[in-house]
Design an enzyme around this catalytic site. Sequence first.
Site, short mmCIF file in Angstrom:
data_model
loop_
_atom_site.label_atom_id
_atom_site.label_comp_id
_atom_site.label_asym_id
_atom_site.label_seq_id
_atom_site.Cartn_x
_atom_site.Cartn_y
_atom_site.Cartn_z
N GLY A 1 -7.24 -3.17 -0.43
CA GLY A 1 -7.13 -1.99 -1.27
C GLY A 1 -5.67 -1.81 -1.66
N HIS A 2 -5.35 -2.15 -2.89
CA HIS A 2 -3.98 -2.00 -3.36
C HIS A 2 -3.91 -0.84 -4.34
CE1 HIS A 2 -3.51 -6.57 -2.54
NE2 HIS A 2 -3.28 -5.85 -1.47
N SER B 1 11.87 0.88 -1.60
CA SER B 1 11.01 1.73 -2.43
C SER B 1 11.18 3.18 -1.98
CB SER B 1 9.57 1.26 -2.29
OG SER B 1 8.73 2.17 -2.95
N THR B 2 11.41 4.06 -2.97
CA THR B 2 11.68 5.46 -2.65
C THR B 2 10.65 6.40 -3.27
OG1 THR B 2 13.21 5.55 -4.51
CG2 THR B 2 14.17 5.11 -2.36
N GLY B 3 9.49 5.85 -3.56
CA GLY B 3 8.41 6.66 -4.15
C GLY B 3 7.37 5.73 -4.74
N ARG C 1 -20.57 -24.23 7.20
CA ARG C 1 -21.05 -25.16 6.17
C ARG C 1 -22.41 -24.77 5.60
NH1 ARG C 1 -19.64 -30.03 9.99
NH2 ARG C 1 -20.66 -28.52 11.33
N LYS D 1 2.18 -3.06 -0.83
CA LYS D 1 2.33 -4.32 -1.57
C LYS D 1 1.98 -4.15 -3.04
CE LYS D 1 0.11 -7.40 0.65
NZ LYS D 1 -1.19 -6.90 0.48
N GLN E 1 -4.63 -7.98 3.08
CA GLN E 1 -4.52 -7.68 4.50
C GLN E 1 -3.04 -7.96 4.87
OE1 GLN E 1 -7.50 -9.77 3.56
NE2 GLN E 1 -8.06 -7.69 3.04
N LYS F 1 2.50 -1.85 -5.26
CA LYS F 1 3.61 -1.47 -6.14
C LYS F 1 4.58 -2.63 -6.35
CE LYS F 1 7.90 1.02 -6.19
NZ LYS F 1 8.70 2.18 -5.92
N ASN G 1 -12.29 -6.24 0.79
CA ASN G 1 -11.80 -5.45 1.93
C ASN G 1 -10.40 -4.91 1.65
OD1 ASN G 1 -10.92 -8.12 1.98
ND2 ASN G 1 -10.90 -8.30 4.20
N THR H 1 -11.73 2.26 2.37
CA THR H 1 -12.73 2.94 3.18
C THR H 1 -12.46 4.44 3.35
OG1 THR H 1 -11.48 2.46 5.17
CG2 THR H 1 -13.16 0.85 4.57
N ASP I 1 -1.39 -2.52 4.26
CA ASP I 1 -1.08 -1.23 3.65
C ASP I 1 0.42 -0.93 3.64
OD1 ASP I 1 -3.94 -0.76 3.44
OD2 ASP I 1 -3.87 -0.47 5.60
N GLU I 2 1.21 -1.98 3.51
CA GLU I 2 2.67 -1.81 3.49
C GLU I 2 3.17 -1.32 2.13
OE1 GLU I 2 1.21 -4.62 4.51
OE2 GLU I 2 1.78 -4.97 6.59
#
Length: 439
Positions: free
Chosen positions: A41-42, A417-419, A145, A17, A225, A19, A39, A305, A14-15
């Site tokens: 979420g961008h 990033s500023t927004g 397997r 990414k 992730q 954008k 799993n 989630t 959740d950094e």
Amino acid sequence: MSQVIVVIGAQWGDEGKGKIVDLLAERFDVVARYQGGHNAGHSVQVGDRSFVLHLLPSGIIHQGKTCVLGNGMVIEPKAFFEEADRLAAQGIVVTPERVLVSSRAHLILPYHRALDHTSEERLGNEKVGTTLRGIGPAYEDKAGRRGIRVADALVPEVLRARIERNLEDANRVIEAYRGQPLKADEVFDQVAPLAERLAPFIADTMHYLNRAATDGRSILIEGAQATLLDVDHGTYPFVTSSSTIAGGASIGTGLAPHRITGVLGIVRTYTTRVGEGPFPTEMLEGEAELGQLIRERGREYGASTGRPRRCGWFDAFATRYAAELNGFNSVALTKLDVLDALDEIKVCTGYKLDGRTLDTFPAVAAELRRIEPIYETLPGWQTSTVGTTDINDLPPSARAYVAFLSRAIGVEIGLISTGPERDQTIIIRDSALGSWLNN
Ligand code: IMP
């Protein structure tokens, strides 16, 4: 030589990414994912339109790009089509002409989701806090397997036989935890039509990607992730079940390692974590209000989630570890504006354990829980930086903060990033990232 860049979060996800990948995607021909599933979420904000992606690479928003779901991914076919339909309603077409799904990717089936629940229940207080999407159990089947790969699902007899066999074991576990056992026929009837619908998207993506690189097409490889959730190098066992780090990009796409020409780390000006697991710089007790302020300003709620994310100070020690592990050539620093309200900002520059200063990142989760972070306190700027596009327009304390982080992690910062919007961005032109944007 064709540009092949891996983009990966440096912390626990959740950094921001989405954008950055969206910004870069414009300059690349192909955008691929190599691990994880829905799993992830961008969130990507384009003008007044907001897109949330779980399974598809963020490049999908750019009409002319080819998107690849690599062999290292686990794909829930229903989630794939739900996402495709949602995007179609927003005017983005998801067709086999521009979306390729690896024939070797594994499928997430309904019993994987049920097993994710039982596995968490079994762990009790030690639970991971997974997204409950069936990711871990699908990867367990892959390593065990007995997984069902996308291509297998196209052959009805194979699909039916594997579902029957796998359900025998899965149902035993589900019933032991008082869950509802699943019926093989029902699972087959649910999955078979979806597999058929998926058929036109299926391709040998390894071959496609290596050929694209040979032909000089540029490829952006999008991690999901993040580094500290990597199954080998993350804060095990509080991790996801795939290789999230840059090295995983080769395995999860089939692109030969020497094809990768650069690695970009996504680093946020503070840290968050969802789910359980150690988090040395978490804002707790005396700082809970500050944590809440950051959660609100940064809208730190899970895109998949809806869970509130745990918030903490920037952890330069962990980020240095991520930089070494991934070999970041450059870093995109996100969400600077979220810190605008703070009068002082702490940065963790080192770890102490039992009074001893550590040289390396601890391997044991129990040790990570006992870490005393070594903090340096920097002055805040208490001025709005929202939408700033030139580094010289930042308040001096904000510039000093950015320079401090870059020194502390030992990697250049190529973008700030500023927004949430595409144009709310400072690009450092003479950085590696700047050159990738100009490619
Ligand atoms: P799983 O990937 O659902 O098995 O969950 C394993 C751990 O990874 C849990 O702590 C999740 O909260 C975390 N996790 C999974 N996907 C993401 C993500 O996209 N962002 C942040 N954390 C994630």
